[in-house]
Design a protein around this motif. Structure first.
Motif, PDB file in Angstrom:
ATOM      1  N   GLU A   1      -3.010   2.899  10.423  1.00  0.00           N
ATOM      2  CA  GLU A   1      -2.753   3.688  11.632  1.00  0.00           C
ATOM      3  C   GLU A   1      -1.731   4.785  11.374  1.00  0.00           C
ATOM      4  N   VAL A   2      -0.669   4.435  10.664  1.00  0.00           N
ATOM      5  CA  VAL A   2       0.387   5.401  10.367  1.00  0.00           C
ATOM      6  C   VAL A   2      -0.144   6.543   9.502  1.00  0.00           C
ATOM      7  N   LEU A   3      -0.920   6.215   8.482  1.00  0.00           N
ATOM      8  CA  LEU A   3      -1.469   7.253   7.608  1.00  0.00           C
ATOM      9  C   LEU A   3      -2.474   8.126   8.350  1.00  0.00           C
ATOM     10  N   THR A   4      -3.263   7.513   9.231  1.00  0.00           N
ATOM     11  CA  THR A   4      -4.219   8.273  10.033  1.00  0.00           C
ATOM     12  C   THR A   4      -3.499   9.254  10.955  1.00  0.00           C
ATOM     13  N   LEU A   5      -2.315   8.862  11.419  1.00  0.00           N
ATOM     14  CA  LEU A   5      -1.528   9.731  12.302  1.00  0.00           C
ATOM     15  C   LEU A   5      -0.750  10.792  11.527  1.00  0.00           C
ATOM     16  N   GLY A   6      -0.911  10.822  10.220  1.00  0.00           N
ATOM     17  CA  GLY A   6      -0.376  11.929   9.438  1.00  0.00           C
ATOM     18  C   GLY A   6       0.952  11.715   8.758  1.00  0.00           C
TER      19      GLY A   6
ATOM     20  N   TYR B   1       4.935   6.168   2.979  1.00  0.00           N
ATOM     21  CA  TYR B   1       5.160   4.875   3.628  1.00  0.00           C
ATOM     22  C   TYR B   1       5.951   4.007   2.674  1.00  0.00           C
ATOM     23  N   LEU B   2       7.200   3.704   3.024  1.00  0.00           N
ATOM     24  CA  LEU B   2       8.074   2.903   2.177  1.00  0.00           C
ATOM     25  C   LEU B   2       8.338   1.563   2.840  1.00  0.00           C
TER      26      LEU B   2
ATOM     27  N   MET C   1       7.522   7.054   6.845  1.00  0.00           N
ATOM     28  CA  MET C   1       7.707   5.762   7.498  1.00  0.00           C
ATOM     29  C   MET C   1       8.475   4.835   6.563  1.00  0.00           C
ATOM     30  N   VAL C   2       9.598   4.306   7.046  1.00  0.00           N
ATOM     31  CA  VAL C   2      10.403   3.363   6.275  1.00  0.00           C
ATOM     32  C   VAL C   2      10.524   2.100   7.114  1.00  0.00           C
TER      33      VAL C   2
END
Length: 224
Positions: A92-97, A101-102, A80-81
């Motif tokens: 949420e993004v980390l939970t979705l795998g 994350y930048l 994710m950028v």
């Protein structure tokens, strides 16, 4: 070859991400999408290993795209950028795998680090049938290579990254402080301090070479 899809509605950012991505060995950008709906169709029709994904986009944003991908059991790696810094979106993004994350604007070295972790993950999962704990630690970012660790006083992160990149690019060869200093156009004293730090953190190994005349020489090699 690791096939990459960039999903970004800002054309300038998309081109920068493409240039950065293809500057790292084994990565090839096979497409650029400006919204989540377009990306979803691309995923259905093409073989993709990695998505460089923004959150804020028209029609279908990055998080909704990621949700739909997981519902469809798509296990494509995602970095994710985005400019989004709020905790709920990150969680949420980390939970979705998402594997990384930048936050914009980011430095090239941080982007490169994210890609190198994906490459390591890709190679380990595709070339090994049995994984060691060390392999798993590398994939889950729990290794000693995590760049977010605070550096000792007097060490500069960018200089460390220059030295780290040089050692990574020559993993099959031992180098002395003098040889590294010559290649990177830095002083031998500076190199010695960074090599001592990298050895203490477990990134490199040191071998003492005893010559017939003079002081013994320290030679270093990057741990793979």
């Amino acid at each position: 070859m690791i096939k990459v899809l960039i999903v970004e509605d800002d054309p300038m950012v998309a081109q920068i991400n493409k240039k950065y991505t293809e500057s790292v060995g084994e990565f090839k950008v096979i497409g650029v999408c400006t919204n989540g709906e377009e990306a979803l169709e691309k995923i259905k029709n093409d073989e993709i290993d990695l998505i460089i994904l923004d959150i804020y986009m028209p029609k279908l944003d990055g998080i909704e795209l990621l949700k739909k991908m997981r519902i469809q059991t798509s296990m494509i790696n995602v970095i994710m950028v985005t400019a989004a810094q709020d905790t709920d979106k990150l969680n949420e993004v980390l939970t979705l795998g998402a594997v990384d994350y930048l936050i914009k604007p980011f430095e090239y070295e941080r982007f490169k680090e994210a890609l190198e972790r994906v490459r390591m993950r890709y190679e380990l999962l595709n070339k090994k049938n049995i994984m060691s704990q060390n392999d798993i630690d590398k994939i889950t970012n729990q290794s000693k290579l995590n760049l977010q660790i605070e550096l000792p006083k007097g060490l500069n992160r960018r200089t460390l990254e220059r030295i780290r990149s040089f050692m990574k690019d020559h993993v099959d060869k031992y180098y002395t402080n003098e040889e590294i200093a010559k290649n990177l156009k830095l002083s031998r004293v500076t190199i010695r301090r960074y090599m001592e730090y990298m050895e203490s953190s477990g990134e490199i190994m040191c071998d003492i070479e005893y010559g017939a005349i003079g002081r013994p020489s320290s030679r270093y090699i990057y741990k793979v």
